[in-house]
Design an enzyme around this catalytic site. Structure first.
Site, PDB file in Angstrom:
ATOM      1  CE1 TYR A  56      10.781   5.824  -0.190  1.00  0.00           C
ATOM      2  CE2 TYR A  56       9.974   7.971  -0.845  1.00  0.00           C
ATOM      3  CZ  TYR A  56       9.900   6.862  -0.036  1.00  0.00           C
ATOM      4  OH  TYR A  56       8.925   6.809   0.929  1.00  0.00           O
TER       5      TYR A  56
HETATM    6  N1  LIG Z   1       7.015   6.730   5.039  1.00  0.00           N
HETATM    7  C1  LIG Z   1       6.939   5.584   4.406  1.00  0.00           C
HETATM    8  O1  LIG Z   1       7.319   4.523   4.917  1.00  0.00           O
HETATM    9  C2  LIG Z   1       6.356   5.561   3.015  1.00  0.00           C
HETATM   10  C3  LIG Z   1       6.032   4.345   2.396  1.00  0.00           C
HETATM   11  C4  LIG Z   1       5.487   4.385   1.113  1.00  0.00           C
HETATM   12  C5  LIG Z   1       5.276   5.617   0.493  1.00  0.00           C
HETATM   13  N2  LIG Z   1       5.625   6.758   1.110  1.00  0.00           N
HETATM   14  C6  LIG Z   1       5.411   8.093   0.479  1.00  0.00           C
HETATM   15  O2  LIG Z   1       4.058   8.213   0.128  1.00  0.00           O
HETATM   16  C7  LIG Z   1       3.931   8.506  -1.262  1.00  0.00           C
HETATM   17  C8  LIG Z   1       2.677   7.850  -1.776  1.00  0.00           C
HETATM   18  O3  LIG Z   1       2.703   6.445  -1.536  1.00  0.00           O
HETATM   19  P1  LIG Z   1       2.082   5.484  -2.609  1.00  0.00           P
HETATM   20  O4  LIG Z   1       2.735   5.720  -3.915  1.00  0.00           O
HETATM   21  O5  LIG Z   1       2.069   4.112  -2.061  1.00  0.00           O
HETATM   22  O6  LIG Z   1       0.589   6.113  -2.649  1.00  0.00           O
HETATM   23  P2  LIG Z   1      -0.790   5.618  -3.237  1.00  0.00           P
HETATM   24  O7  LIG Z   1      -1.548   6.856  -3.560  1.00  0.00           O
HETATM   25  O8  LIG Z   1      -1.434   4.651  -2.329  1.00  0.00           O
HETATM   26  O9  LIG Z   1      -0.427   4.836  -4.587  1.00  0.00           O
HETATM   27  C9  LIG Z   1       0.086   5.567  -5.668  1.00  0.00           C
HETATM   28  C10 LIG Z   1       0.084   4.698  -6.907  1.00  0.00           C
HETATM   29  O10 LIG Z   1      -1.271   4.364  -7.251  1.00  0.00           O
HETATM   30  C11 LIG Z   1      -1.469   4.528  -8.650  1.00  0.00           C
HETATM   31  N3  LIG Z   1      -2.366   5.670  -8.833  1.00  0.00           N
HETATM   32  C12 LIG Z   1      -2.295   6.902  -8.256  1.00  0.00           C
HETATM   33  N4  LIG Z   1      -3.322   7.676  -8.631  1.00  0.00           N
HETATM   34  C13 LIG Z   1      -4.072   6.944  -9.466  1.00  0.00           C
HETATM   35  C14 LIG Z   1      -5.255   7.200 -10.172  1.00  0.00           C
HETATM   36  N5  LIG Z   1      -5.871   8.386 -10.089  1.00  0.00           N
HETATM   37  N6  LIG Z   1      -5.789   6.211 -10.926  1.00  0.00           N
HETATM   38  C15 LIG Z   1      -5.168   5.002 -11.022  1.00  0.00           C
HETATM   39  N7  LIG Z   1      -4.014   4.694 -10.383  1.00  0.00           N
HETATM   40  C16 LIG Z   1      -3.476   5.658  -9.593  1.00  0.00           C
HETATM   41  C17 LIG Z   1      -0.075   4.780  -9.237  1.00  0.00           C
HETATM   42  O11 LIG Z   1       0.553   3.509  -9.446  1.00  0.00           O
HETATM   43  P3  LIG Z   1       0.576   2.738 -10.852  1.00  0.00           P
HETATM   44  O12 LIG Z   1      -0.129   3.594 -11.877  1.00  0.00           O
HETATM   45  O13 LIG Z   1       2.015   2.552 -11.155  1.00  0.00           O
HETATM   46  O14 LIG Z   1      -0.141   1.471 -10.581  1.00  0.00           O
HETATM   47  C18 LIG Z   1       0.625   5.466  -8.094  1.00  0.00           C
HETATM   48  O15 LIG Z   1       2.031   5.396  -8.169  1.00  0.00           O
HETATM   49  C19 LIG Z   1       5.244   8.012  -1.880  1.00  0.00           C
HETATM   50  O16 LIG Z   1       5.567   8.708  -3.063  1.00  0.00           O
HETATM   51  C20 LIG Z   1       6.227   8.303  -0.783  1.00  0.00           C
HETATM   52  O17 LIG Z   1       6.654   9.660  -0.853  1.00  0.00           O
HETATM   53  C21 LIG Z   1       6.153   6.756   2.362  1.00  0.00           C
END
Ligand SMILES: NC(=O)c1ccc[n+]([C@@H]2O[C@H](COP(=O)([O-])OP(=O)(O)OC[C@H]3O[C@@H](n4cnc5c(N)ncnc54)[C@H](OP(=O)(O)O)[C@@H]3O)[C@@H](O)[C@H]2O)c1
Length: 344
Positions: A56
């Site tokens: 990351y």
């Molecule tokens: N194990 C794996 O393969 C894997 C893969 C992916 C992620 N992860 C982990 O999972 C965590 C979460 O994944 P993700 O970031 O994809 O999760 P997610 O909750 O699906 O998406 C998060 C993104 O959505 C937007 N967001 C979040 N809350 C919001 C709200 N209240 N209102 C409007 N937009 C909102 C933001 O992006 P914007 O504002 O930039 O649009 C934020 O960065 C990562 O940080 C990582 O630690 C693991």
């Protein structure tokens, strides 16, 4: 908000908050000062589980600085296995696991990693090599617990068997993609985790932001959003909104949001928090406002009617043999021989 509740990390003796915090954005779209405030507010709300990975960008280094002096307050999870630069710098071989663990420790500026997760299945390395290398990392004190991410059920089951036969440290957790938009895990992976007592730490609980309701089918993505910034994310958001099933789910979340006065993100996260096998969704945020919004997903329950609507609109077909067993299976409704209790 009322403080986050604690849940047991699988069958370990460790407790983690019901919402984990992903650090994918740290040092990328979220600068270090804001990332640090995000950790402060998350901790004030009772949060203690932070997830990052060796791939990351600068996330591990940024976290290392942010957690200095308060490392003991957090259950720190990182991952290994996705390609880094150069030969042998991928997968779950002993060489790569040990080298990357030492590098993660340096970057995180810590003496130990609480949860070391293999990020992806490695089809080349013998499972015995992976399991024994992870066991050595635990015995050396560099790692407390081991887990996996993005593995299929048979791969996890085989890994658990290999660990049991060799009396080695077994995986205590799975981090899968799981949300209202992505319920394929419910066919094989969730029953396995319930049966074997693995913690479930869903990633992308908002489908990368789609379930927050901020993307509209016919409009360009909002400025600053992930889909506006990253071309692979633009494509995936567009694909999702073009897909009838996903579009209907986003609409249903919006309807429940309108009816309850909760934000769409809170509705989608609350639904996931209460799924039977789930321990702690890993939320990802770019800003303090998003964090505050998402933390308020906990501490209340969707009423049964709204939950049923979301269940139905997002349901996946289980497929054979699960469908067949629902019709012809024996002893339905009976208690399984091995009951996992107290996993939550
Ligand atoms: N194990 C794996 O393969 C894997 C893969 C992916 C992620 N992860 C982990 O999972 C965590 C979460 O994944 P993700 O970031 O994809 O999760 P997610 O909750 O699906 O998406 C998060 C993104 O959505 C937007 N967001 C979040 N809350 C919001 C709200 N209240 N209102 C409007 N937009 C909102 C933001 O992006 P914007 O504002 O930039 O649009 C934020 O960065 C990562 O940080 C990582 O630690 C693991």
């Amino acid at each position: 908000m009322s403080g986050l509740r604690l849940r047991r990390l699988g069958t370990t003796g460790v407790e983690v908050s019901e919402l984990g915090l992903g650090a994918l954005t740290f040092g990328r779209e979220t600068d270090e000062a804001t990332s640090s405030r995000i950790v402060d507010i998350y901790a004030e709300a009772g949060g203690n589980l932070i997830d990052t990975a060796d791939v990351y960008n600068d996330s591990e280094e940024v976290l290392g600085r942010i957690l200095r002096g308060r490392r003991d307050d957090f259950v720190l999870a990182t991952k290994v296995g996705l390609p880094t630069q150069g030969p042998n710098r991928v997968g779950a071989s002993r060489v790569h696991l040990v080298r990357q663990c030492e590098r993660s420790l340096r970057r995180l500026d810590t003496e130990w990693i609480d949860l070391y997760q293999v990020h992806v299945w490695d089809p080349v390395t013998p499972l015995d090599e992976t399991v024994s290398a992870l066991d050595d990392l635990v015995r050396s004190g560099k790692v407390r617990y081991v887990g996996v991410s993005n593995w299929a059920a048979w791969q996890i089951a085989k890994g658990l068997g290999v660990a049991a036969l060799g009396q080695r440290q077994a995986f205590c957790s799975l981090s899968p993609q799981y949300s209202l938009l992505e319920r394929d895990v419910e066919r094989e992976l969730m029953p396995l985790c319930l049966s074997e007592g693995l913690a479930v730490l869903p990633w992308s609980p908002l489908g990368g932001g789609v379930l927050s309701g901020k993307y509209r089918r016919d409009d360009p993505p909002p400025e600053g959003s992930r889909a506006a910034r990253l071309s692979n994310s633009t494509a995936s958001v567009q694909r999702r909104l073009a897909d009838e099933r996903s579009f209907t789910i986003v609409q249903a979340v919006q309807d429940v949001s309108d009816a309850t006065g909760r934000s769409s993100a809170q509705v989608a996260l609350n639904w996931l928090l209460d799924r039977p096998a789930v321990t702690a969704p890993i939320i990802g945020v770019r800003s303090l406002q998003q964090l505050e919004n998402n933390l308020d997903a906990a501490g209340w329950r969707l009423d049964p009617e709204h939950r049923r609507r979301l269940d139905e609109v997002s349901a996946v077909t289980l497929g054979y043999p699960h469908d067949w067993n629902q019709v012809y299976g024996i002893r339905q409704g009976a208690k399984p021989a091995r009951e996992i209790s107290g996993v939550h």
